[in-house]
Design an enzyme around this catalytic site. Structure first.
Site, mmCIF file in Angstrom:
data_model
loop_
_atom_site.group_PDB
_atom_site.id
_atom_site.type_symbol
_atom_site.label_atom_id
_atom_site.label_comp_id
_atom_site.label_asym_id
_atom_site.label_seq_id
_atom_site.Cartn_x
_atom_site.Cartn_y
_atom_site.Cartn_z
ATOM 1 N N SER A 48 0.795 -1.184 -0.101
ATOM 2 C CA SER A 48 -0.170 -0.047 0.077
ATOM 3 C C SER A 48 0.755 1.337 -0.027
ATOM 4 O O SER A 48 0.593 2.163 -0.793
ATOM 5 C CB SER A 48 -0.750 -0.064 1.309
ATOM 6 O OG SER A 48 -1.709 -1.230 1.183
ATOM 7 N N THR A 49 1.803 1.261 1.096
ATOM 8 C CA THR A 49 2.834 2.441 0.925
ATOM 9 C C THR A 49 3.538 2.688 -0.543
ATOM 10 O O THR A 49 4.027 3.778 -0.906
ATOM 11 C CB THR A 49 3.695 2.120 1.834
ATOM 12 O OG1 THR A 49 3.171 1.843 3.123
ATOM 13 C CG2 THR A 49 4.750 3.583 2.261
ATOM 14 N N TYR A 138 -1.941 -10.285 3.591
ATOM 15 C CA TYR A 138 -1.851 -8.866 3.903
ATOM 16 C C TYR A 138 -3.389 -8.439 4.139
ATOM 17 O O TYR A 138 -4.092 -8.565 3.001
ATOM 18 C CB TYR A 138 -1.364 -8.265 2.810
ATOM 19 C CG TYR A 138 -1.164 -6.726 2.938
ATOM 20 C CD1 TYR A 138 -1.232 -6.180 4.210
ATOM 21 C CD2 TYR A 138 -0.871 -5.591 1.883
ATOM 22 C CE1 TYR A 138 -1.293 -4.589 4.444
ATOM 23 C CE2 TYR A 138 -0.917 -4.420 1.852
ATOM 24 C CZ TYR A 138 -0.985 -3.920 3.205
ATOM 25 O OH TYR A 138 -0.930 -2.508 3.518
ATOM 26 N N ASN A 139 -3.582 -8.157 5.225
ATOM 27 C CA ASN A 139 -4.993 -7.848 5.538
ATOM 28 C C ASN A 139 -5.226 -6.332 6.126
ATOM 29 O O ASN A 139 -4.355 -5.816 6.968
ATOM 30 C CB ASN A 139 -5.318 -8.722 6.943
ATOM 31 C CG ASN A 139 -6.982 -8.427 7.108
ATOM 32 O OD1 ASN A 139 -7.818 -8.282 6.243
ATOM 33 N ND2 ASN A 139 -7.422 -8.511 8.314
ATOM 34 N N ILE A 140 -5.714 -5.512 5.274
ATOM 35 C CA ILE A 140 -5.883 -4.107 5.433
ATOM 36 C C ILE A 140 -7.198 -3.642 5.144
ATOM 37 O O ILE A 140 -7.510 -3.042 4.222
ATOM 38 C CB ILE A 140 -4.712 -3.188 4.631
ATOM 39 C CG1 ILE A 140 -4.764 -1.686 5.032
ATOM 40 C CG2 ILE A 140 -4.780 -3.671 3.293
ATOM 41 C CD1 ILE A 140 -3.764 -0.979 4.513
ATOM 42 N N LYS A 167 0.611 -9.893 7.402
ATOM 43 C CA LYS A 167 0.981 -8.420 7.933
ATOM 44 C C LYS A 167 -0.636 -7.991 8.161
ATOM 45 O O LYS A 167 -1.463 -8.027 7.375
ATOM 46 C CB LYS A 167 1.290 -7.609 6.685
ATOM 47 C CG LYS A 167 1.456 -6.267 7.261
ATOM 48 C CD LYS A 167 1.615 -5.258 6.206
ATOM 49 C CE LYS A 167 1.770 -3.953 6.473
ATOM 50 N NZ LYS A 167 1.865 -2.691 5.356
ATOM 51 N N VAL A 209 5.580 -4.148 9.919
ATOM 52 C CA VAL A 209 5.964 -3.592 8.755
ATOM 53 C C VAL A 209 5.409 -2.146 8.811
ATOM 54 O O VAL A 209 3.915 -2.115 8.388
ATOM 55 C CB VAL A 209 5.224 -4.527 7.726
ATOM 56 C CG1 VAL A 209 5.391 -4.187 6.180
ATOM 57 C CG2 VAL A 209 5.499 -6.167 7.860
#
Length: 296
Positions: A48-49, A138-140, A167, A209
């Protein structure tokens, strides 16, 4: 700690550095050198970053190629974000990354379309069966609109030996502690929010992270002080890290991380990026940089 998971350290979700539409290789090299000096253990490329959802297929591939190259020069582990809209493209991106020598692959949950836990399980089961590599979820949910629950993660880990971690960029601490309690101790559980790093380590997290590691080594220092059992120093660093995170939070993400990397590490203004990446004005970047300098 009873539920302490395998310790790993800090991994940086790297910014995607562009100049005049191409990858800024000098900046990428400087970033990897900075990460090595800071004590980061690895680079999470195209997350994402790194503005991965806005990258074209070819741009995504080129970012992976160049970032792996420069990360390996500094002996940093490479965690490569392979998530695409299509599961076939995600698998293909994973295979491409493996060919380039990626150490681990990171697959974000499906996004935009709402998925229940049965669909999440089916998605990752298919993905994991097709990738000959260690994989992290990756969970966001704040960005994807979908949340994979701890019970689903634990079930997938039991069924797939190549699923080795997650993450979790999720402020739900009930779910975070379930990730710790429901998975085996060798399963990597990373916190994705900088300001939640210390309490996550207290719960037994493997590390973090965290985006601020693109421009400061405070998270690495916090991780080390915590493991040296220095509570007073850890709390002081936690407050410092949280202040930096909250100072960046009101600005457009991830443009603010790009701008502050260039100002803080490169000592220059950010090159103008595509409008879809977002931008900070020179005035905003200058004022924010001065504020941050008092905390770094």
């Amino acid at each position: 700690m009873l539920y302490q998971h395998r310790k790993y350290g800090m991994v940086t979700p790297t910014v995607t550095l562009l100049r005049q539409g191409s990858i800024d290789l000098d900046a990428v090299k400087s970033l990897m050198q900075f990460l090595k000096k800071s004590g980061a253990k690895g680079a999470f490329i195209a997350g994402s970053t790194g503005n991965a959802p806005m990258l074209s297929l070819n741009e995504h591939k080129e970012v992976i190629k160049q970032y792996i190259k420069y990360a390996k020069e500094e002996h940093l582990a490479t965690f490569v974000g392979i998530g695409r809209d299509s599961i076939d493209e995600t698998v293909a991106m994973g295979e491409y990354s493996i060919e380039l020598g990626a150490d681990k692959l990171v697959a974000v949950t499906p996004y935009y379309m709402k998925e229940d836990q049965k669909q999440m399980h089916a998605y990752y089961s298919e993905l994991l069966s097709k990738l000959d590599s260690e994989v992290l979820i990756y969970n966001i949910p704040s960005l994807t609109g979908n949340n994979i629950e701890a019970e689903t993660v634990a079930k997938l880990a039991e069924e797939n030996s190549n699923l080795i971690g997650i993450k979790s960029t999720n402020a739900d601490f009930d779910q975070f502690q379930k990730l710790i309690y429901y998975t085996d101790n060798d399963f990597l559980v990373f916190q994705g929010y900088d300001h939640l790093l210390l309490p996550s380590l207290e719960l037994g997290a493997s590390g973090g992270v965290c985006g601020t590691t693109n421009l400061t080594d405070i998270a690495e220092k916090l991780y080390e002080s915590y493991n040296r059992k220095e509570p007073a120093k850890s709390i002081k660093l936690h407050k410092q890290l949280s202040s930096i995170y909250h100072m960046l939070e009101p600005y457009e993400f991830p443009a603010v991380y790009n701008a502050m990397f260039y100002k803080t590490i490169m000592g220059t203004e950010i090159a103008k990026e595509p409008e879809l990446f977002g931008n900070l004005s020179k005035k905003e970047a200058s004022l924010l940089s001065k504020k941050l300098s008092g905390l770094l």
